[in-house]
Design a protein around this motif. Structure first.
Motif, mmCIF file in Angstrom:
data_model
loop_
_atom_site.group_PDB
_atom_site.id
_atom_site.type_symbol
_atom_site.label_atom_id
_atom_site.label_comp_id
_atom_site.label_asym_id
_atom_site.label_seq_id
_atom_site.Cartn_x
_atom_site.Cartn_y
_atom_site.Cartn_z
ATOM 1 N N GLU A 173 -52.608 91.605 61.201
ATOM 2 C CA GLU A 173 -52.089 91.363 59.885
ATOM 3 C C GLU A 173 -53.119 90.389 59.492
ATOM 4 O OE1 GLU A 173 -49.288 91.411 58.411
ATOM 5 O OE2 GLU A 173 -48.564 92.924 60.131
ATOM 6 N N GLU A 174 -54.248 89.993 60.112
ATOM 7 C CA GLU A 174 -55.327 89.093 59.506
ATOM 8 C C GLU A 174 -56.299 90.162 59.067
ATOM 9 O OE1 GLU A 174 -58.388 86.222 62.112
ATOM 10 O OE2 GLU A 174 -58.043 88.128 62.866
ATOM 11 N N MET A 175 -56.220 91.188 59.780
ATOM 12 C CA MET A 175 -57.250 92.310 59.124
ATOM 13 C C MET A 175 -56.804 92.633 57.529
ATOM 14 S SD MET A 175 -56.950 96.154 58.760
ATOM 15 C CE MET A 175 -56.035 96.525 60.176
ATOM 16 N N ILE A 176 -55.339 93.084 57.758
ATOM 17 C CA ILE A 176 -54.872 93.643 56.380
ATOM 18 C C ILE A 176 -54.998 92.405 55.263
ATOM 19 C CG2 ILE A 176 -52.744 94.031 55.254
ATOM 20 C CD1 ILE A 176 -51.923 95.451 57.862
ATOM 21 N N ALA A 177 -54.816 91.333 55.610
ATOM 22 C CA ALA A 177 -54.930 90.139 54.733
ATOM 23 C C ALA A 177 -56.396 90.082 54.097
ATOM 24 C CB ALA A 177 -54.662 88.763 55.335
ATOM 25 N N ALA A 178 -57.236 90.181 55.016
ATOM 26 C CA ALA A 178 -58.767 90.160 54.652
ATOM 27 C C ALA A 178 -58.995 91.520 53.733
ATOM 28 C CB ALA A 178 -59.782 90.228 55.734
ATOM 29 N N SER A 179 -58.854 92.592 54.024
ATOM 30 C CA SER A 179 -58.858 93.734 53.436
ATOM 31 C C SER A 179 -58.131 93.747 52.177
ATOM 32 C CB SER A 179 -58.457 95.195 53.965
ATOM 33 O OG SER A 179 -59.621 95.359 54.989
ATOM 34 N N VAL A 180 -57.056 93.312 51.770
ATOM 35 C CA VAL A 180 -56.449 92.891 50.591
ATOM 36 C C VAL A 180 -57.284 92.167 49.559
ATOM 37 C CG1 VAL A 180 -54.359 91.945 49.328
ATOM 38 C CG2 VAL A 180 -54.062 93.327 51.139
ATOM 39 N N SER A 181 -57.797 91.200 50.073
ATOM 40 C CA SER A 181 -58.810 90.392 49.478
ATOM 41 C C SER A 181 -60.288 90.876 48.961
ATOM 42 C CB SER A 181 -58.987 88.887 50.165
ATOM 43 O OG SER A 181 -57.760 88.119 50.448
ATOM 44 N N GLY A 182 -60.577 92.241 49.579
ATOM 45 C CA GLY A 182 -61.528 92.691 49.390
ATOM 46 C C GLY A 182 -62.540 92.896 50.557
ATOM 47 N N ASP A 183 -62.453 92.236 51.555
ATOM 48 C CA ASP A 183 -63.181 92.226 52.840
ATOM 49 C C ASP A 183 -62.953 93.165 53.776
ATOM 50 O OD1 ASP A 183 -64.997 91.532 54.541
ATOM 51 O OD2 ASP A 183 -64.737 89.347 54.819
ATOM 52 N N ASP A 184 -63.643 94.156 54.225
ATOM 53 C CA ASP A 184 -63.159 95.160 55.237
ATOM 54 C C ASP A 184 -63.854 95.045 56.332
ATOM 55 O OD1 ASP A 184 -61.309 96.423 53.410
ATOM 56 O OD2 ASP A 184 -63.096 97.747 52.704
ATOM 57 N N ALA A 185 -64.660 93.841 56.635
ATOM 58 C CA ALA A 185 -65.522 93.688 57.740
ATOM 59 C C ALA A 185 -64.453 93.605 59.107
ATOM 60 C CB ALA A 185 -66.090 92.381 57.652
ATOM 61 N N LEU A 186 -63.158 93.030 58.986
ATOM 62 C CA LEU A 186 -62.372 92.931 60.071
ATOM 63 C C LEU A 186 -61.756 94.191 60.409
ATOM 64 C CD1 LEU A 186 -60.352 89.527 59.887
ATOM 65 C CD2 LEU A 186 -62.252 90.145 61.203
ATOM 66 N N PHE A 187 -61.557 95.004 59.534
ATOM 67 C CA PHE A 187 -61.058 96.560 59.653
ATOM 68 C C PHE A 187 -61.947 97.284 60.563
ATOM 69 C CE2 PHE A 187 -61.472 100.829 58.062
ATOM 70 C CZ PHE A 187 -60.193 101.319 58.716
ATOM 71 N N HIS A 188 -63.353 97.057 60.419
ATOM 72 C CA HIS A 188 -64.314 97.847 60.846
ATOM 73 C C HIS A 188 -64.530 97.339 62.220
ATOM 74 C CE1 HIS A 188 -65.118 100.547 57.518
ATOM 75 N NE2 HIS A 188 -65.498 99.487 56.700
ATOM 76 N N ARG A 189 -64.503 96.081 62.499
ATOM 77 C CA ARG A 189 -64.600 95.448 63.831
ATOM 78 C C ARG A 189 -63.551 95.881 64.562
ATOM 79 N NH1 ARG A 189 -63.732 90.068 66.283
ATOM 80 N NH2 ARG A 189 -65.443 89.640 67.844
ATOM 81 N N LEU A 190 -62.233 95.979 64.106
ATOM 82 C CA LEU A 190 -61.211 96.146 65.023
ATOM 83 C C LEU A 190 -61.343 97.679 65.411
ATOM 84 C CD1 LEU A 190 -57.808 94.873 63.683
ATOM 85 C CD2 LEU A 190 -59.026 94.161 65.868
ATOM 86 N N ASN A 191 -61.867 98.603 64.561
ATOM 87 C CA ASN A 191 -61.991 99.890 64.922
ATOM 88 C C ASN A 191 -63.084 100.165 66.196
ATOM 89 O OD1 ASN A 191 -60.092 101.533 63.310
ATOM 90 N ND2 ASN A 191 -61.348 101.041 61.615
ATOM 91 N N ALA A 192 -64.237 99.383 65.853
ATOM 92 C CA ALA A 192 -65.477 99.405 66.900
ATOM 93 C C ALA A 192 -64.715 98.951 68.066
ATOM 94 C CB ALA A 192 -66.451 98.677 66.363
ATOM 95 N N ALA A 193 -64.153 97.833 68.269
ATOM 96 C CA ALA A 193 -63.615 97.128 69.306
ATOM 97 C C ALA A 193 -62.524 98.107 70.236
ATOM 98 C CB ALA A 193 -62.981 95.714 69.434
ATOM 99 N N LEU A 194 -61.678 98.639 69.489
ATOM 100 C CA LEU A 194 -60.356 99.302 70.106
ATOM 101 C C LEU A 194 -60.843 100.805 70.384
ATOM 102 C CD1 LEU A 194 -57.578 97.994 67.557
ATOM 103 C CD2 LEU A 194 -57.911 97.549 70.115
ATOM 104 N N ALA A 195 -62.197 101.202 70.088
ATOM 105 C CA ALA A 195 -62.732 102.428 70.712
ATOM 106 C C ALA A 195 -63.037 102.443 71.867
ATOM 107 C CB ALA A 195 -63.834 102.837 69.922
ATOM 108 N N ARG A 196 -63.085 101.269 72.505
ATOM 109 C CA ARG A 196 -63.366 100.861 74.081
ATOM 110 C C ARG A 196 -62.591 100.024 74.565
ATOM 111 N NH1 ARG A 196 -69.248 98.854 73.045
ATOM 112 N NH2 ARG A 196 -69.419 98.627 75.096
#
Length: 472
Positions: free
Chosen positions: A421-444
């Protein structure tokens, strides 16, 4: 145009009643959020540096060789049969044969209305697209059979839900999009010629060794019951296990109101539309058997002797309950370091879960703490845990690989609901950094990485997610 997708579209060669030919509907200003380069390599897609990539993965063009269509299916939704569902907001571009020789679908989800849209807008807002991208790729990294995310694209348009929200399109990859509901559609109409054609196609694509409906039913049941046991071992709740969300391939599909357990409770549900807990955490074991019974019912007309078919199919469903229990025990035993479950191990597992439930222990962190050497702080009833711990230590005394098995079976990281939810809220505001960070973390997910230590933390009371939504 340099993009090359090696399409070979077998589903489009089926009779017209299986689908409606449908091109995606163009959008105003597409822009790429993410593209899964590793998956593209698996699919033998070339030319991914094409400047028109965002256009082609948002519906503003059709890649060469595609045969876009919307699939026809029916399904039970919360136990009520709907004879006409279908891809209301998705278009299957076509299929590729990947580098391992496996045929896989490429679909645009949120690409505009189709003849099956039932007055819907056919679009998706950004939140569900990013949720499905993150969670499906996390599930893949966890070793769960699942659809995959190839790309996420902003549309530059708004969609109206409770309020205007940014639109997006997901490019989804699946072993196929054939569902239990696909069989139900033809069975309900008594279109047995099409039902036979669908059986032959599915058997050839997914179960070449299954020569009869009973054979295929047994194989599907095996895959689906093992899948649900694996979900439960990770604390995953699908949230909407309708028969149209249940694949013949045995993959997890449609990450709508899905969620992962934080504090363990067997009756936990998150989906805002699941008012009575039909698809709650523990109920998933019963529901998958119910879904398989609906598939069996749809297959009965393909067998000449109806009475024998019903008898044989009933035996398969009953045997599947045993498979599910055995797989559940095996996966949870592995989380305790037990390589070969024995009589009595079920009680050991259930007693720990009981301690976790009574004290609201975090599901993921408790099992990982056990794997890392000390779970006592995770359990409110310390005396109860000490007694359980003594029994457990005695049980694994002869398991030399216990620690390694536990660490392979209990992830460090999951896609926690509040982080999504935190990631979605950030991306709705135009900031995709949390989206990319989650993907990187969850790959391991099975590695303890210092940079991602904060992602292990359960939600505070204020951060806790109590309801999840489909997004349609």
């Amino acid at each position: 145009m340099s993009l090359h997708i090696p399409f070979d579209n077998s589903y489009a060669r089926l009779p017209a009643g299986f689908f409606a030919a449908q091109a995606p509907v163009p959008v105003r200003a597409p822009s790429l959020i993410a593209f899964n380069h590793a998956l593209a390599e698996e699919l033998q897609i070339r030319g991914v540096d094409d400047p028109d990539l965002a256009l082609l993965l948002s519906g503003n063009g059709v890649p060469a060789g595609a045969s876009p269509l919307a699939q026809n299916y029916a399904g039970h939704q919360f136990g009520q049969f709907n004879p006409q569902l279908g891809d209301g907001r998705a278009v299957l571009l076509g299929e590729v044969v990947d580098r391992n020789g496996q045929r896989r679908d490429i679909q645009l989800k949120g690409s505009g209305p189709t003849p099956f849209a039932r007055r819907g807008d056919g679009r998706s807002w950004l939140g569900p697209v990013l949720r499905e991208y993150v969670v499906s790729e996390a599930m893949h990294a966890l070793g769960v059979p699942t659809t995959r995310a190839l790309a996420a694209t902003r549309t530059g348009e708004e969609v109206i839900r409770e309020r205007p929200l940014p639109g997006a399109v997901l490019t989804r990859v699946a072993a196929s999009h054939i569902r239990v509901g696909t069989f139900q559609a033809f069975a309900a109409r008594q279109d047995y010629d099409s039902l036979q054609t669908l059986f032959d196609y599915t058997q050839g694509r997914h179960y070449p060794e299954a020569h009869t409906p009973a054979d295929m039913l047994g194989e599907v049941c095996d895959r689906q019951t093992r899948l649900v046991a694996q979900w439960m071992s990770l604390g995953f709740i699908h949230g909407v296990m309708n028969t149209d969300n249940c694949t013949l391939s045995g993959e997890t599909i449609d990450y709508g109101p899905c969620a992962f357990l934080d504090a363990y409770h067997s009756e936990k549900r998150f989906s805002s539309i699941d008012r009575f807990g039909r698809y709650a955490y523990a109920a998933q074991a019963d529901i998958i058997l119910w879904n398989m019974a609906q598939l069996a019912t749809a297959l009965v007309p393909l067998v000449g002797d109806e009475d024998k078919a019903i008898k044989d199919f009933t035996e398969i469903i009953h045997a599947s309950a045993d498979t599910l229990r055995a797989e559940w025990t095996r996966r949870f035993a592995a989380k305790l370091g037990i390589s070969e479950p024995e009589t009595g191990d079920g009680a050991l597992i259930s007693d720990l879960l009981g301690l976790m439930q009574s004290g609201g222990s975090d599901f993921t962190n408790t099992f990982r703490a056990l794997a890392e050497g000390d779970a006592r702080d995770q359990i409110a009833d310390r005396d109860g845990f000490d007694a359980w711990h003594a029994r457990w230590r005695e049980r694994i005394a002869g398991e030399p690989e216990a620690e390694a098995l536990m660490q392979r079976s209990s992830p460090v990281l999951i896609p926690r609901n509040h982080r999504i939810e935190e990631m979605i809220a950030a991306s709705v505001s135009g900031d995709d950094a949390l989206f990319h960070r989650l993907n990187a973390a969850l790959a391991r997910p099975f590695e303890a990485v210092a940079d991602y230590e904060d992602l292990r933390r359960p939600p505070t009371k204020q951060e806790e997610v109590t309801a999840t939504f489909c997004g349609t």
